[in-house]
Design a protein around this motif. Structure first.
Motif, short mmCIF file in Angstrom:
data_model
loop_
_atom_site.label_atom_id
_atom_site.label_comp_id
_atom_site.label_asym_id
_atom_site.label_seq_id
_atom_site.Cartn_x
_atom_site.Cartn_y
_atom_site.Cartn_z
N THR A 193 0.85 -1.18 0.00
CA THR A 193 0.00 0.00 0.00
C THR A 193 0.89 1.23 0.00
N TYR A 194 0.66 2.11 -0.93
CA TYR A 194 1.41 3.36 -0.96
C TYR A 194 0.66 4.42 -0.19
N GLN A 195 1.43 5.27 0.48
CA GLN A 195 0.85 6.40 1.19
C GLN A 195 1.19 7.64 0.37
N THR B 137 -4.39 6.43 0.61
CA THR B 137 -3.63 5.20 0.44
C THR B 137 -4.00 4.58 -0.91
N ILE B 138 -2.98 4.07 -1.58
CA ILE B 138 -3.21 3.37 -2.85
C ILE B 138 -2.77 1.94 -2.66
N GLU B 139 -3.71 1.03 -2.85
CA GLU B 139 -3.35 -0.38 -2.73
C GLU B 139 -2.83 -0.84 -4.08
N ALA B 140 -1.54 -1.13 -4.15
CA ALA B 140 -0.93 -1.48 -5.43
C ALA B 140 -0.89 -2.99 -5.65
N LEU B 141 -0.65 -3.73 -4.58
CA LEU B 141 -0.60 -5.19 -4.69
C LEU B 141 -1.47 -5.78 -3.59
N GLY C 129 -0.19 -7.70 -17.28
CA GLY C 129 -1.31 -7.09 -16.59
C GLY C 129 -1.48 -5.69 -17.10
N PRO C 130 -2.67 -5.13 -16.90
CA PRO C 130 -2.93 -3.78 -17.40
C PRO C 130 -2.08 -2.73 -16.69
N SER C 131 -2.00 -1.58 -17.28
CA SER C 131 -1.21 -0.50 -16.71
C SER C 131 -1.71 -0.13 -15.31
N GLY C 132 -0.80 0.06 -14.41
CA GLY C 132 -1.17 0.49 -13.06
C GLY C 132 -1.60 -0.64 -12.15
N CYS C 133 -1.39 -1.89 -12.58
CA CYS C 133 -1.86 -3.00 -11.75
C CYS C 133 -0.82 -3.40 -10.72
N GLY C 134 0.33 -2.76 -10.73
CA GLY C 134 1.30 -3.05 -9.67
C GLY C 134 2.47 -3.91 -10.11
N LYS C 135 2.69 -4.02 -11.41
CA LYS C 135 3.79 -4.87 -11.89
C LYS C 135 5.15 -4.31 -11.47
N SER C 136 5.34 -3.01 -11.69
CA SER C 136 6.62 -2.42 -11.30
C SER C 136 6.80 -2.49 -9.78
N THR C 137 5.71 -2.30 -9.06
CA THR C 137 5.77 -2.40 -7.61
C THR C 137 6.26 -3.77 -7.19
N LEU C 138 5.71 -4.80 -7.81
CA LEU C 138 6.13 -6.16 -7.51
C LEU C 138 7.62 -6.34 -7.77
N PHE D 201 15.36 -1.65 -16.52
CA PHE D 201 14.15 -0.88 -16.25
C PHE D 201 13.44 -0.53 -17.55
N GLN D 202 12.25 0.02 -17.38
CA GLN D 202 11.45 0.38 -18.55
C GLN D 202 12.18 1.45 -19.37
N ARG D 203 12.76 2.42 -18.69
CA ARG D 203 13.62 3.38 -19.38
C ARG D 203 15.05 2.86 -19.27
N ASP E 104 11.72 -4.89 -16.35
CA ASP E 104 10.45 -4.18 -16.23
C ASP E 104 10.09 -3.53 -17.56
N GLU E 105 9.29 -4.21 -18.33
CA GLU E 105 8.89 -3.74 -19.66
C GLU E 105 10.06 -3.15 -20.43
N PRO E 106 11.13 -3.94 -20.60
CA PRO E 106 12.34 -3.38 -21.19
C PRO E 106 12.13 -2.94 -22.63
N THR F 188 5.73 -7.29 -18.75
CA THR F 188 5.38 -6.74 -20.07
C THR F 188 3.90 -6.41 -20.16
N HIS F 189 3.59 -5.51 -21.08
CA HIS F 189 2.20 -5.23 -21.44
C HIS F 189 1.73 -6.18 -22.53
N SER F 190 2.72 -6.74 -23.23
CA SER F 190 2.38 -7.41 -24.48
C SER F 190 2.15 -8.90 -24.25
N1 LIG Z 1 5.89 5.77 -5.39
C1 LIG Z 1 4.57 5.66 -5.44
N2 LIG Z 1 3.80 6.41 -4.62
C2 LIG Z 1 2.46 6.29 -4.65
N3 LIG Z 1 1.79 5.47 -5.47
C3 LIG Z 1 2.49 4.72 -6.31
C4 LIG Z 1 3.92 4.77 -6.35
N4 LIG Z 1 4.35 3.91 -7.30
C5 LIG Z 1 3.24 3.35 -7.82
N5 LIG Z 1 2.13 3.83 -7.24
C6 LIG Z 1 0.75 3.41 -7.52
O1 LIG Z 1 0.70 2.02 -7.43
C7 LIG Z 1 -0.09 1.48 -8.48
C8 LIG Z 1 0.74 0.47 -9.24
O2 LIG Z 1 1.84 1.11 -9.86
P1 LIG Z 1 2.91 0.33 -10.71
O3 LIG Z 1 3.91 1.30 -11.16
O4 LIG Z 1 3.38 -0.83 -9.93
O5 LIG Z 1 2.03 -0.17 -11.94
P2 LIG Z 1 2.47 -0.96 -13.24
O6 LIG Z 1 1.67 -2.20 -13.28
O7 LIG Z 1 3.94 -1.11 -13.29
O8 LIG Z 1 1.98 0.01 -14.39
P3 LIG Z 1 2.63 0.24 -15.82
O9 LIG Z 1 2.36 -1.00 -16.60
O10 LIG Z 1 1.88 1.40 -16.37
O11 LIG Z 1 4.08 0.50 -15.63
C9 LIG Z 1 -0.55 2.66 -9.32
O12 LIG Z 1 -1.87 2.94 -8.98
C10 LIG Z 1 0.34 3.79 -8.91
O13 LIG Z 1 -0.37 4.98 -8.92
#
Ligand SMILES: Nc1ncnc2c1ncn2[C@@H]1O[C@H](COP(=O)(O)OP(=O)(O)OP(=O)(O)O)[C@@H](O)[C@H]1O
Ligand SMILES: [Mg+2]
Lengths: 278, 270
Positions: free
Chosen positions: A32-34, A40-44, A61-70, A103-105, A181-183, A214-216
């Motif tokens: 959970t991000y603060q 709070t944003i629940e990412a995973l 998984g779709p964009s914003g689903c928490g892949k990078s967070t994982l 990384f993605q970039r 991460d989505e290289p 990946t997105h693909s």
């Molecule tokens: N540092 C952060 N602070 C607050 N919220 C964050 C932070 N990083 C990510 N989030 C939130 O966590 C959720 C998941 O983000 P994440 O970057 O893991 O998604 P993703 O699956 O990698 O998306 P994408 O495919 O677009 O890269 C998003 O809703 C994002 O807004």
């Protein structure tokens, strides 16, 4: 046929590492991000998965689903709110050794030339002979098609070339674990296809454990032993799918009915969970 | 990309810039000279450029002595500010505590015109060179510290993650990522800081001094030796420009990789 399945690779006889069949183990991880505004944003949400030693695992998984967070949690760059992650049998508290990340970039450093960018990892770890490291950097650049660009600067390279440099950098110290991460997310389709083949070749040769985000869907099916499908945020795991296709895979495999079945299965799954908003 | 061609291009453009700058300068001076010749104001009101040149060439040692005094104060003060400012910036970026204490203080004090503090330093440190150093250092400190903090903070978070993922120590992250990322911003602070140091040194000399170009200007103003005021200003102008170009040159040497320094023919100014 040189069929290579994940189970065969996991039992590699020449391995002198501790017999942890699971190189990465993620159990019941939530994050959970603060935000600064105290939302709070629940990412995973309760994610569990394992990456078998020597396996190529993709996460779609779709964009914003928490892949990078994982990925950041596994890499030790960000701490999960709850749950446990182990890498090579040890709980992750800081970035584990023998890990490479793309990384993605591309994140090339403008103040270093190409070969010095590839050599970045040895600046941080002692006990590497600079000369041999330089030779392996040159060899990596050569295998990935960048011979002759060693002394150029990052801004003189195209996006695809830069991403290749980032891949070389992640491979320099011969990591056992490669996190990507989505290289290829920012690349055109042709470059992407080419780099998919390059990546497969490297993986077949080096027996690394790879976690590939990946997105693909097509890319995931093409490269992976297994594909993890995640739901739109907060990310949960919807399904874990074995891709039983022979290796090495050629690009044409994407036209086969088996490949099509895997892709459409994943697409349907994502669609059912509202990944494609209309 | 051909290195030779690129070099040729940047050399040509630099050369052209220098020529047009000199030409416009000469044109201005000629107009000034002509105006003084036509309207013939008294020399204490507006001397001609030729008067100023004559004055300068009549007393070269006098001007050199005072210029050296002023520039030395400015440069030593600037050097102190550079070291203190950079160290403070690093401390501020790495420590929450220093950020809330020192940085808040720095930003606060920065709103006071440092020149207004000159009399205080004269009281504390006397009319000698020390008070000038202190005023110069204090003037230069703020732009250097503030732009260094901004620069150090603006490091790409992904690059920091990259370094951390490679198990870099805090010090390694500082030297390999944060400082290079901050370099361009530090240099812009350094350029401002250097001119502020010069202003600080002059201000100190205005308030109380027995040497320096500031002293010469103040004394000459009292006796209406306007030509001498102009000659001192000219020396100041030239010194300031030389210092600025030295810094730009060092910048080009140290961060040739930065976007602002690449000088490629592919980019046009918009
Ligand atoms: N540092 C952060 N602070 C607050 N919220 C964050 C932070 N990083 C990510 N989030 C939130 O966590 C959720 C998941 O983000 P994440 O970057 O893991 O998604 P993703 O699956 O990698 O998306 P994408 O495919 O677009 O890269 C998003 O809703 C994002 O807004
Ligand atoms: Mg992401």
């Amino acid at each position: 046929m040189a069929q290579k399945t994940s189970s065969q690779r996991g039992l590699h006889p020449a391995s002198d590492r501790p017999i942890t069949r699971d190189y990465v183990c993620v159990s019941d991880v939530s994050k959970t991000y603060q935000t600064p505004r105290n939302e709070t944003i629940e990412a995973l949400s309760h994610v569990s998965l394992t990456l078998t030693t020597g396996e190529f695992l993709s996460v779609v998984g779709p964009s914003g689903c928490g892949k990078s967070t994982l990925l950041k949690c596994i890499a030790g760059l960000s701490a999960p709110t709850s749950g446990l992650i182990t890498v090579n049998g040890r709980p992750v508290k800081e970035p584990p050794p023998k890990m490479g990340i793309v990384f993605q970039r591309d994140i090339l450093l403008d103040w270093l030339n190409i070969v010095d960018n590839v050599l970045l990892p040895i600046r941080y770890t002692r006990g590497h002979n600079p000369e041999t490291a330089r030779q392996s950097a040159m060899r990596l650049l050569d295998t990935i098609g960048l011979a002759g660009f060693e002394h150029n600067h990052p801004w003189e390279l195209s996006g695809g070339m830069r991403q290749r440099v980032a891949i070389c950098r992640s491979l320099l110290l011969e990591p056992d674990l490669l996190l990507m991460d989505e290289p290829f997310g920012a690349l055109d389709a042709l470059t992407r296809d080419e780099l998919n083949l390059v990546l497969q070749r490297i993986w077949l040769r080096d027996e690394k454990s790879v976690l590939f985000i990946t997105h693909s869907i097509q890319e995931a099916v093409f490269l992976s032993d297994r594909v993890v499908v995640m739901s739109p945020g907060p990310g949960r795991i919807l399904e874990m799918l074995e891709i039983d296709l022979p290796r090495p895979r050629e690009l044409e495999i994407r036209e086969t009915p088996e490949f099509g079945r895997y892709s459409s299965h994943i697409r349907a799954l994502l669609e059912r969970h509202g990944a494609f908003r209309r | 990309m051909s290195g030779a061609a690129q070099h040729h291009f940047s050399f040509y453009s630099r050369y052209r810039k220098a020529v047009s700058a000199t030409l416009s300068m000469v044109a201005l001076l000629l107009m000034w000279e002509a105006a003084v010749f036509v309207f013939a104001p008294p020399v204490w009101l507006l001397p001609a450029p030729s008067d100023i040149a004559t004055e300068l060439f009549a007393f070269p040692a006098f001007y050199a002595h005072h210029a050296v005094y002023t520039i030395r104060s400015a440069l030593i003060g600037f050097a102190i500010a550079l070291v203190v400012g950079m160290l403070a910036a690093i401390g501020i970026v790495y420590s929450r505590f220093l950020e809330t204490t020192i940085y808040t203080l720095i930003v606060g004090i920065n709103s006071i015109p440092k020149i207004a503090l000159a009399p205080l330093f004269i009281i504390w440190l006397g009319t000698g060179v020390n008070s000038k150093l202190a005023i110069a250092a204090l003037s230069a400190l703020f732009p250097i510290a503030i732009s260094s903090v901004l620069g150090l903070r603006s490091a790409d978070p992904d690059a920091l993650d990259l370094a951390r993922s490679l198990r870099a120590s805090g010090f390694q992250v500082l030297t390999t990522i944060r400082l290079p990322s901050a370099a361009a911003s530090v240099f812009s602070g350094v350029k401002v800081g250097l001119s502020f140091a010069l202003i600080g040194a002059i201000a100190g000399e205005f308030v109380a001094s027995s040497q320096g170009l500031g002293y010469v200007i103040i004394i000459s103003q009292g006796t209406l030796l306007t030509t001498r005021v102009f000659a001192s200003l000219l020396v100041l102008l030239i010194s300031g420009m030389v210092l600025f170009y030295v810094v730009s040159y060092v910048e080009r040497l140290l961060i040739p990789w930065h976007v602002s320094q690449r000088g490629s023919s592919e980019h046009v100014m918009i």
